[in-house]
Design an enzyme around this catalytic site. Structure first.
Site, short mmCIF file in Angstrom:
data_model
loop_
_atom_site.label_atom_id
_atom_site.label_comp_id
_atom_site.label_asym_id
_atom_site.label_seq_id
_atom_site.Cartn_x
_atom_site.Cartn_y
_atom_site.Cartn_z
N GLU A 65 0.83 -1.20 0.00
CA GLU A 65 0.00 0.00 0.00
C GLU A 65 0.86 1.25 0.00
O GLU A 65 0.57 2.23 -0.70
CB GLU A 65 -0.92 -0.02 1.22
CG GLU A 65 -1.97 -1.12 1.16
CD GLU A 65 -2.56 -1.43 2.52
OE1 GLU A 65 -2.17 -0.75 3.49
OE2 GLU A 65 -3.38 -2.36 2.63
N ARG A 269 7.02 -14.09 1.91
CA ARG A 269 6.41 -12.78 2.16
C ARG A 269 7.06 -12.09 3.35
O ARG A 269 7.26 -10.89 3.35
CB ARG A 269 4.90 -12.95 2.40
CG ARG A 269 4.15 -11.65 2.69
CD ARG A 269 4.12 -10.75 1.49
NE ARG A 269 3.27 -9.58 1.69
CZ ARG A 269 3.08 -8.63 0.79
NH1 ARG A 269 3.67 -8.72 -0.39
NH2 ARG A 269 2.31 -7.61 1.04
N GLU A 311 14.41 -6.34 -2.80
CA GLU A 311 15.14 -6.89 -3.94
C GLU A 311 14.23 -7.61 -4.94
O GLU A 311 14.74 -8.28 -5.84
CB GLU A 311 16.23 -7.85 -3.46
CG GLU A 311 17.36 -7.16 -2.74
CD GLU A 311 18.60 -8.04 -2.66
OE1 GLU A 311 19.61 -7.67 -3.27
OE2 GLU A 311 18.53 -9.09 -1.99
N ASN A 335 -0.04 -8.80 -4.93
CA ASN A 335 -0.08 -7.98 -6.14
C ASN A 335 0.80 -8.55 -7.26
O ASN A 335 2.02 -8.59 -7.11
CB ASN A 335 0.36 -6.57 -5.74
CG ASN A 335 0.40 -5.62 -6.90
OD1 ASN A 335 0.01 -5.95 -8.00
ND2 ASN A 335 0.87 -4.41 -6.65
N GLU A 338 3.71 -5.97 -10.42
CA GLU A 338 5.16 -5.76 -10.60
C GLU A 338 5.77 -6.80 -11.54
O GLU A 338 6.46 -6.41 -12.50
CB GLU A 338 5.86 -5.76 -9.24
CG GLU A 338 5.48 -4.55 -8.39
CD GLU A 338 6.18 -4.55 -7.05
OE1 GLU A 338 6.75 -5.60 -6.67
OE2 GLU A 338 6.18 -3.50 -6.37
#
Length: 429
Positions: A65, A269, A311, A335, A338
């Site tokens: 976010e 994560r 990274e 998400n 990317e």
């Protein structure tokens, strides 16, 4: 400003429980979940002086976010406004500090304790507050309203689960949403849910994550690691959670018979889980290396664990095939924008309820493929690794799907423009 009695009761209860909240904060520090050097910020104590002039407060709870707000932060600093960016996690703080433009400041957001919030607002005195997605903290919202500081929800989201929960407390959620001067929703469905719960002013502006620049990477490191893994089939599992790594390790073992030089990259994560993921691979008889220990993925490495922060831009560039984590277990999906922007073919599991719009768009365009379990995942990875043309075609379609959904930052800036004008004129609602 008068609030319903339930809000006043909540404020009083949290004030009474402040010692317990402080104890929780110190426990989190002991567990490494809080920055020891900046713990005061979580109590509203500033670690920076407030610059002179108008200041906009922008808040994103987590790393995703917060990063998605960067284009808005950049637009505002270009107009001469100081922007205070807050977030709530160590990971987001360390990453955002490296990417903030001149004219922006980072602080940890204070916990929703009346004294902490009051201390924070008295020091920073924002002219406008923008809060991302679904952050609804009663004491903070009340404190902003009492100071006549306009509050805008940007990139607003209201999941079906949250909507059903809030429907059981209609007066509470309506009282909170009433304090938002404007709610800018990601989708028409989000907007409808917010409106039904009582938000008086809602506009659909789209998801600003589609407009965020892809994460950067040092070209020298990209070249270095590309050379190290040249000629090897490579795939990446990004933002994984417990229960997913065992599936990924099983897929590696199944595919290694056909691809003896296969390199599987796993980026959990939560980076602190690196030792756990590495041990899991070792128990399966695979040779694992951890990025945090300075190990590079040499020819002896089967599974490379990326347990570092900031990274992912590097490893998305190295991996033509990316499995998005949080989708094989009921987390809801992270998400995929990317990797789509950086030329990867995307795989995901069935659990994508927190990012339905983007996954549906990717699946529709055939830039992504859903897998259900280790068997279907192994088949999909095998097909993509063995067919470079198919992988390139999926990656192209994923990039086009993401590009077609852009424009939310422009619409968001247009919507908040009246509030920025008010801030510059020194007027408040």
């Amino acid at each position: 400003m008068s609030f319903p009695i339930v809000f006043k009761a909540y404020r009083a209860a949290v004030s009474v429980l402040e010692p317990a909240v402080l104890g929780l904060l110190y426990w989190r520090r002991h567990k490494g979940r809080e920055d020891r050097t900046r713990l005061g910020e979580r109590q509203g104590y500033p670690s920076r002086q407030r610059p002179k002039g108008h200041l906009i407060w922008v808040h994103g709870a987590s790393i995703g976010e917060t990063l998605s707000l960067l284009p808005i932060v950049e637009r505002m600093t270009q107009r001469g406004l100081t922007v205070l960016v807050t977030s709530g996690t160590k990971t987001s703080a360390s990453l955002i500090a490296r990417r903030l433009p001149p004219g922006a400041i980072h602080q940890f957001v204070p916990l929703d304790v009346p004294r902490y919030t009051r201390r924070f607002l008295e020091h920073w005195q924002p002219d406008l507050a923008l809060i991302a997605e679904s952050e609804i903290w009663p004491n903070t919202i009340m404190a902003l309203a009492e100071r006549d500081i306009p509050l805008v929800m940007v990139n607003g989201r209201m999941s079906d689960r949250s909507y059903r929960r809030w429907q059981k407390m209609p007066r509470i959620i309506k009282g909170l949403l009433d304090q938002f001067a404007l709610c800018l929703a990601q989708t028409a469905e989000d907007a409808e849910r917010l409106a039904r719960l009582g938000a008086p002013r809602v506009i659909v502006t789209g998801n600003i994550k589609f407009d965020a620049a892809p994460p950067p990477a040092d070209p020298r490191m990209v070249a270095h690691l590309s050379g190290m893994i040249a000629g090897r089939p490579v795939w990446l599992a990004a933002s994984t959670h417990p229960g997913e790594e065992s599936v990924i390790v099983a897929v590696h073992r199944a595919l290694a018979k056909r691809y003896p030089q296969l390199l599987t990259i796993i980026a959990p994560r939560h980076p602190h889980r690196g030792p756990e993921v590495s041990a899991l691979a070792g128990q399966a008889g695979l040779r694992a290396g951890r990025r945090s220990e300075g190990i590079h993925p040499d020819r002896a490495t089967d599974v490379y664990v990326v347990d570092t922060v900031g990274e992912m831009g590097l490893f998305y560039r190295l991996s033509p095939v990316v499995l998005m984590g949080g989708t094989l277990v009921p987390v809801g999906g992270h998400n995929p924008i990317e990797p789509a922007k950086l030329g990867a073919a995307i795989l995901h599991g069935p659990h994508v309820h927190t990012a339905t719009e983007i996954y549906e768009a990717l699946d529709r365009s055939r830039g992504a493929l859903m897998v259900k379990d280790s068997a279907t995942l192994a088949r999909a990875v095998n097909e993509l690794l063995s067919n470079a043309a198919l992988t390139r075609d999926m990656a192209r379609k994923a990039g086009e799907a993401v590009q077609a959904l852009g424009g939310a930052v422009d619409r968001t800036m247009q919507s908040v423009e009246p509030f920025i004008v008010q801030a510059k004129l020194g007027a408040r609602r």
